[in-house]
Design an enzyme around this catalytic site. Structure first.
Site, mmCIF file in Angstrom:
data_model
loop_
_atom_site.group_PDB
_atom_site.id
_atom_site.type_symbol
_atom_site.label_atom_id
_atom_site.label_comp_id
_atom_site.label_asym_id
_atom_site.label_seq_id
_atom_site.Cartn_x
_atom_site.Cartn_y
_atom_site.Cartn_z
ATOM 1 C CB THR A 163 -20.749 55.276 130.930
ATOM 2 O OG1 THR A 163 -21.336 56.045 131.983
ATOM 3 C CG2 THR A 163 -19.258 55.111 131.201
ATOM 4 C CB SER A 285 -29.508 69.392 101.872
ATOM 5 O OG SER A 285 -30.859 69.509 101.476
ATOM 6 C CE LYS A 291 -28.743 68.956 107.369
ATOM 7 N NZ LYS A 291 -29.732 67.960 106.983
ATOM 8 C CE1 TYR A 325 -17.770 23.048 94.932
ATOM 9 C CE2 TYR A 325 -19.309 21.702 93.697
ATOM 10 C CZ TYR A 325 -18.747 22.931 93.968
ATOM 11 O OH TYR A 325 -19.167 24.041 93.269
HETATM 12 N N1 ARG Z 1 -18.066 27.365 89.883
HETATM 13 C C1 ARG Z 1 -17.908 26.297 90.805
HETATM 14 C C2 ARG Z 1 -17.809 26.857 92.221
HETATM 15 O O1 ARG Z 1 -17.599 27.981 92.365
HETATM 16 C C3 ARG Z 1 -16.670 25.534 90.516
HETATM 17 C C4 ARG Z 1 -16.749 24.126 90.977
HETATM 18 C C5 ARG Z 1 -17.762 23.387 90.201
HETATM 19 N N2 ARG Z 1 -17.708 22.011 90.543
HETATM 20 C C6 ARG Z 1 -18.649 21.160 90.138
HETATM 21 N N3 ARG Z 1 -18.494 19.938 90.512
HETATM 22 N N4 ARG Z 1 -19.672 21.545 89.451
HETATM 23 O O2 ARG Z 1 -17.948 26.142 93.189
#
Ligand code: ARG
Length: 465
Positions: A163, A285, A291, A325
C-alpha cells in the site's frame, strides 16, 4: 489543395441550391476519410431497409431485388478497395447511394425512400459497435485467460503486497494477478450491459419525426437481429448515449491496463527485479547498449490519455445539442474508432506479452523477507492473548522501531527481544513469523490464503473456458 469551387454534380440535396458548394466546405464537412469504415454495416442496413420497403409495398420485389443486387456490387468494389470515390461524396452513405444508382440506374434512387441519413447513420454506428463490443469482450477474455494461466503456474509464490507502494503484508503472486482478472471481469460486464442499450434499432425514425411509409420497424429489427426498436424518433436520431457508455467502459479498461502496465514497468526495473519481460516485447536504446526497455506497457499506459480524451470529447460534443440531429454528431466517429482500435490492440498485445513474463522467484523471496511484512501478524498474535488491538499495534510498533534501530528485520528477533518490549509475548510468538502462515491465515473469502486463491482459480477457469 483547398482551392477553387466545389462540385455540385451528383449531390443528392443539390435541388434547393443556386450556388455550388465551396471547395473548402466540401473538405471541411466531409467525413468520408473515416466513415468509410462503416461501409459494410451501411450496406447491411440498406438491405434490411430495402426488404422492409418491399414488404410495405413501397418497392416492388423486382425493384428490391435490383437494389439488393446493386448493393452487393458496391460492396464488392469496396471490399476490393476499387470503389470510385467522387469529390461530391460527402460521406459513405452518399457515396454508396451514388454508386448504386450509377450501377443499376434510377431505381437506385428508390432506396432512400422513408429514410434519412440521420436514422441511417444512427443505425450504422449501432451495427458497427455491436460487432466491435463483441470483439472487445473477446479480447478482455483473452487477457483474463493469460493472467489466469500465470496465476495457476505460479501458485504458492509469495511477494510483498503494497500500500502506498510501501511493503505491507505478504500476498501470493497469484492473488496479485487475479486482482486484474477481477477488474477485467467487471470490464466485460460493463460492455455486456452497454450492449443491451446499444442493441436497439433506430431506422424508421426518418430525419427526426418518423416515417410516412407503412414500414414494419419490428421486421427491420428482426432482419438485423435487434430485439427492440427505438420508441422516440427525435431521441433515436440524436442519441449517442450508447457511444458514451462504450467509451466510458473503454476508459475503465485502459485505466486497468495502465495500472497493470505501470506494475510491469516497476517490476521489471533493476530496483524491483521481480520479473523479466520477454525480449520480443521490449526494445533497445539507440545509444545505450545495455538497455532493455518496457515500451509495450509504457505505450499502453500512454495510450490511456487518448482514450480518456475521446470520452471527454464525445461528452462535450453532446452537451449543448438541441433536439434532434445536428451535424456536430458527425464528430462522434473518429473518437469511437480510435478508442476501439486502441483498447482492442492494447488488450491483445498484453495478452501476448504475459505468457512470456519470467518470474524471478529468488528476488521475490528476498523481498518478502524484508520490510517488516509480518508486523501485523505479531499484533494479531497479541490480540489472541487478550491485548486490545490498539495496544497490540503500539507494542509491535516499538518492536519494529527496535529492529530499525538495530538494522535488522523481524526474523532476527529472539523471544527475549520481544519480551523486552512486552511480557505478553510468549514462546509461541515467534511461530507467527512465517510468510506462509501469514498468507494462509487470510482464509476468508477474498483473502490471499492459498486454498482460497486456488479455489478462485478453479472458478475463473470454468467461467473463462
Ligand atoms: N455524415 C453524417 C454524420 O455522420 C451523416 C448524417 C448527415 N445528416 C445530415 N442531415 N447532414 O452524422
Amino acid at each position: 489543395m483547398w482551392e477553387g469551387s466545389g462540385s455540385q454534380g451528383g449531390k443528392a440535396w443539390a435541388g434547393r441550391f443556386r450556388e455550388r458548394t465551396h471547395a473548402l466546405v466540401e473538405m471541411f464537412t466531409s467525413s468520408l476519410a473515416y466513415d468509410r469504415g462503416l461501409y459494410a454495416h451501411d450496406i447491411l442496413g440498406s438491405i434490411a431497409h430495402c426488404k422492409t420497403l418491399e414488404r410495405a409495398k413501397v418497392l416492388t420485389s423486382k425493384e428490391s431485388r435490383a437494389i439488393i443486387r446493386g448493393l452487393g456490387l458496391v460492396k464488392t468494389e469496396l471490399d476490393a478497395d476499387r470503389f470510385p470515390f467522387a469529390p461530391s461524396d460527402e460521406d459513405i452513405h452518399m457515396a454508396i447511394e451514388r454508386r448504386l444508382t450509377e450501377l443499376i440506374g434510377p431505381v437506385g434512387g428508390k432506396l432512400h425512400t422513408g429514410r434519412s441519413r440521420n436514422d441511417q447513420v444512427a443505425l450504422d454506428i449501432r451495427l458497427f459497435l455491436r460487432d466491435a463490443v463483441c470483439l472487445l469482450i473477446e479480447r478482455v477474455r483473452l487477457l483474463q485467460r493469460a493472467l489466469l494461466t500465470q496465476a495457476k503456474t505460479h501458485l504458492g509464490i509469495a511477494i510483498p503486497g503494497y500500500t502506498h507502494l510501501q511493503r505491507a503484508q505478504p500476498v501470493l503472486l497469484s492473488h496479485h494477478w487475479l486482482a486484474y482478472v477481477e477488474m477485467l471481469d467487471r470490464d466485460a460486464g460493463r460492455l455486456q450491459d452497454a450492449f443491451q442499450r446499444l442493441n436497439v434499432m433506430p431506422l424508421g425514425s426518418g430525419a427526426l419525426a418518423g416515417s410516412n411509409y407503412p414500414v414494419d420497424r419490428l421486421y427491420t429489427a428482426k432482419l438485423l437481429g435487434f430485439p427492440a426498436v427505438s420508441e422516440n424518433s427525435l431521441d433515436a436520431v440524436s442519441d449517442r448515449d450508447f457511444a458514451v457508455e462504450i467509451l466510458s467502459a473503454c476508459a475503465l479498461i485502459i485505466m486497468h491496463l495502465s495500472r497493470f502496465s505501470e506494475e510491469l514497468v516497476l517490476w521489471s526495473s533493476q530496483e524491483f527485479q521481480f520479473i523479466e519481460l520477454p525480449d520480443g516485447f521490449c526494445t533497445g536504446s539507440s545509444m545505450m547498449p545495455q538497455k532493455k526497455n518496457p515500451d509495450i506497457p509504457e505505450l499502453v499506459r500512454g495510450k490511456t490519455g487518448r482514450v480518456y480524451g475521446h470520452l471527454i470529447g464525445m461528452l462535450t460534443v453532446l452537451k449543448g445539442l438541441p433536439l434532434s440531429y445536428n451535424r456536430d454528431l458527425q464528430e462522434d466517429k473518429e473518437g469511437i474508432f480510435d478508442t476501439l482500435d486502441t483498447v482492442a490492440n492494447s488488450l491483445e498485445v498484453l495478452a501476448h506479452l504475459i505468457p512470456g513474463i519470467q518470474v524471478r522467484r529468488k528476488q521475490m523471496a528476498q523481498a518478502v523477507e524484508r520490510g517488516f511484512l509480518l508486523a501485523t501478524e505479531l499484533a494479531d498474535y497479541l490480540v489472541t492473548k487478550g491485548v486490545p488491538f490498539r495496544e497490540a499495534h503500539s507494542i509491535v510498533g516499538q518492536v519494529v522501531r527496535t529492529c530499525v534501530d538495530r538494522g535488522q528485520d523481524l526474523s532476527g528477533l529472539t523471544l527475549a527481544d520481544l519480551r523486552a518490549v512486552s511480557p505478553r509475548f510468549e514462546a509461541d510468538a515467534l511461530k507467527m513469523l512465517t510468510v506462509q502462515g501469514a498468507i494462509d491465515r487470510k482464509a476468508q473469502i477474498g483473502g490471499t490464503a492459498q486454498r482460497r486463491v486456488a479455489a478462485r482459480i478453479k472458478v475463473l477457469e470454468r467461467v473463462l473456458r
